[in-house]
Design a protein around this motif. Structure first.
Motif, PDB file in Angstrom:
ATOM      1  N   ASP A 177      -9.386 -12.782 -27.547  1.00 20.08           N
ATOM      2  CA  ASP A 177      -8.388 -12.090 -28.368  1.00 20.08           C
ATOM      3  C   ASP A 177      -8.872 -10.707 -28.775  1.00 20.08           C
ATOM      4  O   ASP A 177      -8.155  -9.715 -28.648  1.00 20.08           O
ATOM      5  N   LYS A 178     -10.109 -10.642 -29.278  1.00 23.39           N
ATOM      6  CA  LYS A 178     -10.617  -9.349 -29.744  1.00 23.39           C
ATOM      7  C   LYS A 178     -10.916  -8.409 -28.584  1.00 23.39           C
ATOM      8  O   LYS A 178     -10.709  -7.196 -28.687  1.00 23.39           O
ATOM      9  N   ALA A 179     -11.404  -8.956 -27.473  1.00 24.22           N
ATOM     10  CA  ALA A 179     -11.624  -8.118 -26.290  1.00 24.22           C
ATOM     11  C   ALA A 179     -10.312  -7.521 -25.808  1.00 24.22           C
ATOM     12  O   ALA A 179     -10.240  -6.338 -25.447  1.00 24.22           O
ATOM     13  N   SER A 180      -9.259  -8.330 -25.807  1.00 24.03           N
ATOM     14  CA  SER A 180      -7.950  -7.838 -25.398  1.00 24.03           C
ATOM     15  C   SER A 180      -7.444  -6.756 -26.352  1.00 24.03           C
ATOM     16  O   SER A 180      -6.876  -5.739 -25.926  1.00 24.03           O
ATOM     17  N   GLY A 181      -7.661  -6.955 -27.655  1.00 24.20           N
ATOM     18  CA  GLY A 181      -7.236  -5.943 -28.626  1.00 24.20           C
ATOM     19  C   GLY A 181      -7.979  -4.631 -28.453  1.00 24.20           C
ATOM     20  O   GLY A 181      -7.373  -3.551 -28.506  1.00 24.20           O
ATOM     21  N   ILE A 182      -9.303  -4.699 -28.227  1.00 28.77           N
ATOM     22  CA  ILE A 182     -10.098  -3.480 -28.027  1.00 28.77           C
ATOM     23  C   ILE A 182      -9.707  -2.787 -26.727  1.00 28.77           C
ATOM     24  O   ILE A 182      -9.561  -1.556 -26.675  1.00 28.77           O
ATOM     25  N   PHE A 183      -9.522  -3.571 -25.665  1.00 26.58           N
ATOM     26  CA  PHE A 183      -9.111  -3.007 -24.378  1.00 26.58           C
ATOM     27  C   PHE A 183      -7.780  -2.273 -24.511  1.00 26.58           C
ATOM     28  O   PHE A 183      -7.614  -1.151 -24.013  1.00 26.58           O
ATOM     29  N   ASN A 184      -6.839  -2.888 -25.206  1.00 26.00           N
ATOM     30  CA  ASN A 184      -5.530  -2.249 -25.366  1.00 26.00           C
ATOM     31  C   ASN A 184      -5.598  -1.051 -26.307  1.00 26.00           C
ATOM     32  O   ASN A 184      -4.818  -0.109 -26.164  1.00 26.00           O
ATOM     33  N   SER A 185      -6.529  -1.057 -27.264  1.00 29.52           N
ATOM     34  CA  SER A 185      -6.711   0.115 -28.122  1.00 29.52           C
ATOM     35  C   SER A 185      -7.264   1.291 -27.324  1.00 29.52           C
ATOM     36  O   SER A 185      -6.820   2.432 -27.473  1.00 29.52           O
ATOM     37  N   ALA A 186      -8.247   1.005 -26.471  1.00 31.04           N
ATOM     38  CA  ALA A 186      -8.792   2.059 -25.610  1.00 31.04           C
ATOM     39  C   ALA A 186      -7.718   2.589 -24.667  1.00 31.04           C
ATOM     40  O   ALA A 186      -7.606   3.801 -24.433  1.00 31.04           O
ATOM     41  N   TYR A 187      -6.948   1.673 -24.137  1.00 28.99           N
ATOM     42  CA  TYR A 187      -5.800   2.030 -23.301  1.00 28.99           C
ATOM     43  C   TYR A 187      -4.855   2.954 -24.079  1.00 28.99           C
ATOM     44  O   TYR A 187      -4.360   3.955 -23.561  1.00 28.99           O
ATOM     45  N   GLY A 188      -4.625   2.608 -25.362  1.00 31.08           N
ATOM     46  CA  GLY A 188      -3.733   3.417 -26.189  1.00 31.08           C
ATOM     47  C   GLY A 188      -4.293   4.790 -26.502  1.00 31.08           C
ATOM     48  O   GLY A 188      -3.558   5.779 -26.539  1.00 31.08           O
ATOM     49  N   ILE A 189      -5.619   4.897 -26.726  1.00 30.29           N
ATOM     50  CA  ILE A 189      -6.234   6.204 -26.977  1.00 30.29           C
ATOM     51  C   ILE A 189      -6.044   7.111 -25.765  1.00 30.29           C
ATOM     52  O   ILE A 189      -5.670   8.282 -25.884  1.00 30.29           O
ATOM     53  N   GLY A 190      -6.314   6.557 -24.581  1.00 33.86           N
ATOM     54  CA  GLY A 190      -6.109   7.343 -23.363  1.00 33.86           C
ATOM     55  C   GLY A 190      -4.664   7.751 -23.176  1.00 33.86           C
ATOM     56  O   GLY A 190      -4.367   8.896 -22.813  1.00 33.86           O
ATOM     57  N   ASN A 191      -3.762   6.839 -23.453  1.00 34.29           N
ATOM     58  CA  ASN A 191      -2.332   7.138 -23.375  1.00 34.29           C
ATOM     59  C   ASN A 191      -1.926   8.229 -24.354  1.00 34.29           C
ATOM     60  O   ASN A 191      -1.058   9.060 -24.061  1.00 34.29           O
TER      61      ASN A 191
END
Length: 527
Positions: free
Chosen positions: A418-432
């Motif tokens: 769960d937390k790995a997915s949240g961090i991955f999507n946050s990094a994805y969001g920063i790049g976006n």
């Protein structure tokens, strides 16, 4: 794996493909139609304002993803997907409605003048895009968490398939949208897409099982608290034995529930954000996902204008050109998942940044390399960029989970995923978030071809960064003894039948589940 479990997993996976694929039909639609519409009808809105509107999706993604990742167990994974879908549907309707905000007049030359409501249009568009980002973040975070939990030994394979669904959604979005746009115009296109989302919402709500809202234990394959609607056979069994056996089952179930509750609390406390951010290997993967999104999406606010103005491309076909990159992304994603099962993930990611650099020089086309200024080069760059970026994204989430699991000696539980997915999507969001702003600012100052050159050299620089921080340290490590179990289970323990686990650092230690099995077996064979 028993047939019931296999069937349940198949249903879960199909529902995730549907939910992620259909939702992504929205994403490229806005980049295809909104920039031209906004700048044509609202004179105050320029490329930088358009990039800010597009970036709000990613700002919301960045803010919401870690919160959702930490609270998925409370919200429920299915609930998160359904709420996200509803928000995206409402935001899509909103983008159609903002066309009714009054526009400015025209000057003597017929050019659009700034109107008193131009800034209102800009502000409302920001709010709607932000809501859309929240919805997409809720869906994506829950979906990737479910994949990591349900398919722990084949994450790359199933992430690859889901990325194919994402790519197909991105591909079909501009294609469907462009077709609708020709007949229905700007607002009608978004109303139609909202209708498609509504139908998909109904389908997804029926396909996704309610059991995904919470898992009964730290192991998703365990159904320790699930009651089956089966009646035990009492034929040829004395009545006192039946009562005695039922009594032992109730006591055993209660004890097992208490043990799993304590164990789940302990595992949840072990998984903190600190163990991700202090892990060099995990942080390298996180930073890689940020830069990959910048390389992939920097052209969002500027490409449609560039195609129309530089190559005289008709507005009625711009959406089809956007689909090229999505098609190659969808085509490559499952291949990447298979490739990662054959060679280490870090080599796949390293090669990806080199391919991204080449695609940038084609996209411009490059001024530095003196490529001919032809539409064919640009279209080839769009296609090769989609192909290249898939080699970055597919391995990264499994890499983050494995990096933390191996270093900390943690089991790959739902809490970790769960937390790995949240961090991955946050990094994805920063790049976006960074991508459209960087793309608009650079294009406004140096032009689109030079912007692509800058991105190409930046990707080449990140190729070197990834080599020194991810590949070289791995090459310098001393080789370990071959352990066939490590190929499928990267942590220090194995799970057998969903209940028995053994820690190889302490072979004599068995977990609570094993102890509870001993109690149950003693009760069963020594009544």
């Amino acid at each position: 794996m028993d047939p019931d479990t296999a069937q349940r997993k198949k249903r879960v996976f199909i529902s995730l493909l549907v939910s992620m694929g259909i939702l992504q039909t929205l994403y490229m639609n806005l980049a295809t139609f909104f920039p031209r519409f906004a700048q044509t009808h609202y004179a105050w809105v320029k490329e930088i304002q358009v990039s800010i509107v597009l970036a709000m999706f990613q700002v919301a993604y960045l803010m919401v993803a870690p919160v959702i990742g930490s609270n998925l167990q409370r919200i429920g994974r299915k609930n998160s997907i359904l709420i996200g879908y509803t928000l995206c549907m409402l935001a899509t309707v909103g983008f159609g409605l903002i066309a009714y905000i009054p526009q400015g007049g025209h000057d003597a030359n017929g050019d659009q003048e700034e109107g008193p409501y131009d800034k209102v249009f800009f502000a409302v568009a920001i709010i709607i895009r932000f809501i859309q980002g929240i919805g997409d973040s809720m869906v994506s975070t829950a979906a990737y968490s479910i994949i990591s939990i349900e398919f722990p030994t084949e994450r790359e394979k199933y992430v690859g398939f889901c990325q194919t669904a994402v790519g197909l959604g991105l591909l079909s979005g501009p294609f469907i949208g462009q077709t609708i746009y020709i007949g229905a115009g700007y607002s009608g296109t978004f109303y139609a897409m909202a209708g498609i989302l509504f139908i998909a919402l109904i389908i997804v709500s029926l396909l996704i099982p309610n059991s995904l809202n919470t898992y009964n234990s730290e192991y998703p394959s365990e159904e320790v608290l699930e009651q089956r609607n089966e009646r035990a056979s009492v034929q040829a069994m004395p009545i006192h034995k039946v009562a005695e056996r039922a009594s032992f089952n109730v006591v055993g179930l209660a004890k097992k529930s208490q043990r799993y509750s304590r164990r789940s609390d302990m595992l949840m406390a072990q998984v903190t954000y600190k163990i991700f951010f202090t892990n060099v290997r995990a942080m390298t993967a996180i930073i890689s996902s940020m830069f990959a999104m910048v390389f992939m999406l920097f052209y969002e606010p500027v490409l449609s204008n560039y195609l129309v103005e530089s190559f005289d491309v008709s507005e009625n076909v711009v959406g089809y050109y956007f689909s090229i990159g999505c098609f190659t992304y969808a085509l490559a994603s499952p291949c990447v998942g298979i490739l990662c099962s054959k060679i280490p993930r870090r080599y796949v990611t390293l090669a990806a940044f080199l391919m991204v650099s080449i695609s940038m020089y084609l996209l411009g086309p490059s001024k530095v390399l003196a490529f001919p200024h032809k539409l064919g080069f640009t279209l080839a760059g769009i296609g090769f960029l989609g192909f290249s970026v898939s080699f970055v994204f597919v391995p990264l989430l499994p890499e983050i989970v494995s990096a933390v699991s191996e270093k900390e000696g943690l089991e790959q539980t739902p809490f970790l995923c769960d937390k790995a997915s949240g961090i991955f999507n946050s990094a994805y969001g920063i790049g976006n978030c960074m991508a459209p702003l960087i793309g608009a600012a650079l294009t406004e100052n140096v032009g689109f071809p030079s912007t692509c050159d800058i991105m190409g050299f930046s990707s080449l620089g990140f190729f070197l960064f990834y080599f020194f921080f991810a590949v070289l340290p791995a090459l310098m490590q001393k080789p370990k003894l071959h352990d066939p179990l490590a190929e499928t289970i990267p942590d220090n323990s194995i799970v057998m039948d969903g209940n028995l686990s053994m820690d190889f650092k302490n072979p004599g230690a068995l977990n609570d589940s094993h102890a509870m099995n001993n109690v149950d077996n003693n009760n069963k064979y020594n009544p």
